[in-house]
Design a protein around this motif. Structure first.
Motif, PDB file in Angstrom:
ATOM      1  N   TYR A  43     -10.509  -5.349 114.689  1.00  0.00           N
ATOM      2  CA  TYR A  43     -11.271  -4.188 114.139  1.00  0.00           C
ATOM      3  C   TYR A  43     -11.187  -2.877 115.044  1.00  0.00           C
ATOM      4  CZ  TYR A  43     -12.580  -6.984 110.143  1.00  0.00           C
ATOM      5  OH  TYR A  43     -12.434  -7.706 108.970  1.00  0.00           O
ATOM      6  N   MET A  44     -11.407  -3.477 116.375  1.00  0.00           N
ATOM      7  CA  MET A  44     -11.214  -2.315 117.275  1.00  0.00           C
ATOM      8  C   MET A  44      -9.948  -1.497 117.428  1.00  0.00           C
ATOM      9  SD  MET A  44     -14.220  -1.437 118.290  1.00  0.00           S
ATOM     10  CE  MET A  44     -13.929  -0.259 119.546  1.00  0.00           C
ATOM     11  N   ASN A  45      -8.778  -2.379 117.277  1.00  0.00           N
ATOM     12  CA  ASN A  45      -7.313  -1.864 117.437  1.00  0.00           C
ATOM     13  C   ASN A  45      -7.280  -1.084 116.143  1.00  0.00           C
ATOM     14  OD1 ASN A  45      -6.799  -3.499 119.756  1.00  0.00           O
ATOM     15  ND2 ASN A  45      -5.723  -5.007 118.614  1.00  0.00           N
ATOM     16  N   ARG A  46      -7.771  -1.459 115.128  1.00  0.00           N
ATOM     17  CA  ARG A  46      -7.646  -0.614 113.900  1.00  0.00           C
ATOM     18  C   ARG A  46      -8.307   0.468 114.007  1.00  0.00           C
ATOM     19  NH1 ARG A  46      -8.378  -5.091 109.142  1.00  0.00           N
ATOM     20  NH2 ARG A  46      -6.575  -6.220 109.677  1.00  0.00           N
ATOM     21  N   TYR A  47      -9.583   0.576 114.359  1.00  0.00           N
ATOM     22  CA  TYR A  47     -10.481   1.443 114.511  1.00  0.00           C
ATOM     23  C   TYR A  47     -10.050   2.533 115.434  1.00  0.00           C
ATOM     24  CZ  TYR A  47     -14.970   4.357 115.320  1.00  0.00           C
ATOM     25  OH  TYR A  47     -15.923   5.229 115.401  1.00  0.00           O
ATOM     26  N   ASN A  48      -9.705   2.340 116.530  1.00  0.00           N
ATOM     27  CA  ASN A  48      -9.163   3.216 117.818  1.00  0.00           C
ATOM     28  C   ASN A  48      -7.999   3.926 117.359  1.00  0.00           C
ATOM     29  OD1 ASN A  48     -11.343   2.777 119.359  1.00  0.00           O
ATOM     30  ND2 ASN A  48     -10.549   1.063 120.473  1.00  0.00           N
ATOM     31  N   ARG A  49      -7.026   3.414 116.404  1.00  0.00           N
ATOM     32  CA  ARG A  49      -6.149   4.042 116.052  1.00  0.00           C
ATOM     33  C   ARG A  49      -6.066   4.881 114.746  1.00  0.00           C
ATOM     34  NH1 ARG A  49      -5.507   0.213 119.307  1.00  0.00           N
ATOM     35  NH2 ARG A  49      -3.759  -0.096 120.871  1.00  0.00           N
ATOM     36  N   GLY A  50      -7.221   4.685 114.210  1.00  0.00           N
ATOM     37  CA  GLY A  50      -7.660   5.454 112.828  1.00  0.00           C
ATOM     38  C   GLY A  50      -6.940   4.795 111.618  1.00  0.00           C
ATOM     39  N   ILE A  51      -6.659   3.823 111.687  1.00  0.00           N
ATOM     40  CA  ILE A  51      -6.302   2.660 110.792  1.00  0.00           C
ATOM     41  C   ILE A  51      -7.490   2.201 109.901  1.00  0.00           C
ATOM     42  CG2 ILE A  51      -5.056   0.754 110.092  1.00  0.00           C
ATOM     43  CD1 ILE A  51      -3.484   0.921 112.707  1.00  0.00           C
ATOM     44  N   LYS A  52      -7.627   2.138 108.494  1.00  0.00           N
ATOM     45  CA  LYS A  52      -8.405   1.632 107.781  1.00  0.00           C
ATOM     46  C   LYS A  52      -8.838   0.231 108.257  1.00  0.00           C
ATOM     47  CE  LYS A  52      -6.481   2.799 103.899  1.00  0.00           C
ATOM     48  NZ  LYS A  52      -6.213   1.603 102.976  1.00  0.00           N
ATOM     49  N   LEU A  53     -10.097  -0.407 108.359  1.00  0.00           N
ATOM     50  CA  LEU A  53     -10.480  -1.717 108.860  1.00  0.00           C
ATOM     51  C   LEU A  53      -9.985  -2.671 107.900  1.00  0.00           C
ATOM     52  CD1 LEU A  53     -14.180  -1.105 110.118  1.00  0.00           C
ATOM     53  CD2 LEU A  53     -11.792  -1.011 111.326  1.00  0.00           C
ATOM     54  N   ASP A  54      -9.963  -2.313 106.179  1.00  0.00           N
ATOM     55  CA  ASP A  54      -9.488  -3.510 105.440  1.00  0.00           C
ATOM     56  C   ASP A  54     -10.318  -4.738 105.576  1.00  0.00           C
ATOM     57  OD1 ASP A  54      -7.905  -1.553 104.281  1.00  0.00           O
ATOM     58  OD2 ASP A  54      -5.995  -2.583 105.115  1.00  0.00           O
ATOM     59  N   ALA A  55     -11.651  -4.660 105.687  1.00  0.00           N
ATOM     60  CA  ALA A  55     -12.563  -5.723 106.103  1.00  0.00           C
ATOM     61  C   ALA A  55     -13.161  -6.260 104.541  1.00  0.00           C
ATOM     62  CB  ALA A  55     -13.598  -5.398 106.926  1.00  0.00           C
ATOM     63  N   ASP A  56     -12.606  -7.486 104.223  1.00  0.00           N
ATOM     64  CA  ASP A  56     -13.151  -7.996 103.016  1.00  0.00           C
ATOM     65  C   ASP A  56     -14.759  -7.991 102.825  1.00  0.00           C
ATOM     66  OD1 ASP A  56     -10.484  -8.315 102.275  1.00  0.00           O
ATOM     67  OD2 ASP A  56     -10.547 -10.680 102.308  1.00  0.00           O
ATOM     68  N   PRO A  57     -15.467  -8.401 103.839  1.00  0.00           N
ATOM     69  CA  PRO A  57     -16.986  -8.313 103.818  1.00  0.00           C
ATOM     70  C   PRO A  57     -17.577  -7.084 103.250  1.00  0.00           C
ATOM     71  CG  PRO A  57     -16.198  -9.648 105.699  1.00  0.00           C
ATOM     72  CD  PRO A  57     -15.059  -8.773 105.254  1.00  0.00           C
ATOM     73  N   THR A  58     -16.740  -5.977 103.653  1.00  0.00           N
ATOM     74  CA  THR A  58     -17.284  -4.519 103.177  1.00  0.00           C
ATOM     75  C   THR A  58     -16.970  -4.370 101.879  1.00  0.00           C
ATOM     76  OG1 THR A  58     -15.270  -3.421 103.913  1.00  0.00           O
ATOM     77  CG2 THR A  58     -17.043  -3.576 105.626  1.00  0.00           C
ATOM     78  N   VAL A  59     -15.946  -5.054 101.254  1.00  0.00           N
ATOM     79  CA  VAL A  59     -15.684  -4.886  99.827  1.00  0.00           C
ATOM     80  C   VAL A  59     -16.649  -5.775  98.912  1.00  0.00           C
ATOM     81  CG1 VAL A  59     -13.923  -5.363  98.066  1.00  0.00           C
ATOM     82  CG2 VAL A  59     -13.105  -4.394 100.335  1.00  0.00           C
ATOM     83  N   ILE A  60     -16.897  -6.862  99.662  1.00  0.00           N
ATOM     84  CA  ILE A  60     -18.022  -7.651  98.949  1.00  0.00           C
ATOM     85  C   ILE A  60     -19.232  -7.146  98.975  1.00  0.00           C
ATOM     86  CG2 ILE A  60     -19.096  -9.991  99.114  1.00  0.00           C
ATOM     87  CD1 ILE A  60     -16.426 -11.032 100.486  1.00  0.00           C
ATOM     88  N   TYR A  61     -19.737  -6.533  99.915  1.00  0.00           N
ATOM     89  CA  TYR A  61     -20.995  -5.680 100.089  1.00  0.00           C
ATOM     90  C   TYR A  61     -20.882  -4.696  98.851  1.00  0.00           C
ATOM     91  CZ  TYR A  61     -24.894  -3.133 101.869  1.00  0.00           C
ATOM     92  OH  TYR A  61     -26.098  -2.510 101.733  1.00  0.00           O
TER      93      TYR A  61
END
Length: 160
Positions: A43-61
């Motif tokens: 997630y930090m690799n994605r976040y630091n490069r401005g890439i969407k996190l694409d995290a399933d738990p956030t979608v579920i929430y």
């Protein structure tokens, strides 16, 4: 938040609230404490490069929040779920969601503060090692891992 944790947050250029928000995602992503630093690193690799996190738990929430039903158990994220319009949907919106999706424990917070430095950008549940994930550096590797996971989840009859 002791001084050491505050200093680590500053070192990785996140506020304590941002650390807490990401830690909640990491905790919901994996119950395996020994895997949390690696997941946080993705997630930090994605976040630091401005890439969407694409995290399933956030979608579920986001789906549960939209339906005002936090008791529903969602074991499989569907393509239609990825379209849910919510600032918590990290498949739709870049950056961190506006706040935490759960209350992370200290191991998840420390996993973010001490995330693993690696070149992974992708991960998917590992059907050969329940509770753990397969990590990938390239989309091609990830798609191969994902296909194995989809075959497994279909075989298990998990439709939602």
């Amino acid at each position: 938040w002791n001084e050491e944790r505050k200093a680590k947050a500053k070192e990785i250029d996140l506020t304590p609230n941002e650390v807490y928000t990401l830690a909640a995602i990491v905790q919901k992503e994996t119950a395996k404490v020994d895997e949390r630093k690696r997941v946080a690193g993705v997630y930090m690799n994605r976040y630091n490069r401005g890439i969407k996190l694409d995290a399933d738990p956030t979608v579920i929430y986001a789906v549960k929040k939209k339906n005002n039903d936090f008791d529903t158990v969602i074991k499989r994220v569907l393509y239609k779920d990825l379209e849910t319009d919510s600032p918590y949907n990290t498949y739709k919106y870049a950056g961190l969601p506006p706040g935490p999706i759960a209350m992370p424990d200290i191991s998840a917070i420390d996993a973010v503060l001490n995330y693993e430095d690696h070149d992974y950008y992708y991960f998917v549940a590992n059907p050969e090692k329940p509770g753990y994930h397969k990590f990938a550096k390239t989309l091609r590797q990830h798609n191969n891992n994902r296909q194995a996971y989809v075959r497994w989840i279909n075989k298990m009859g998990i439709n939602r």
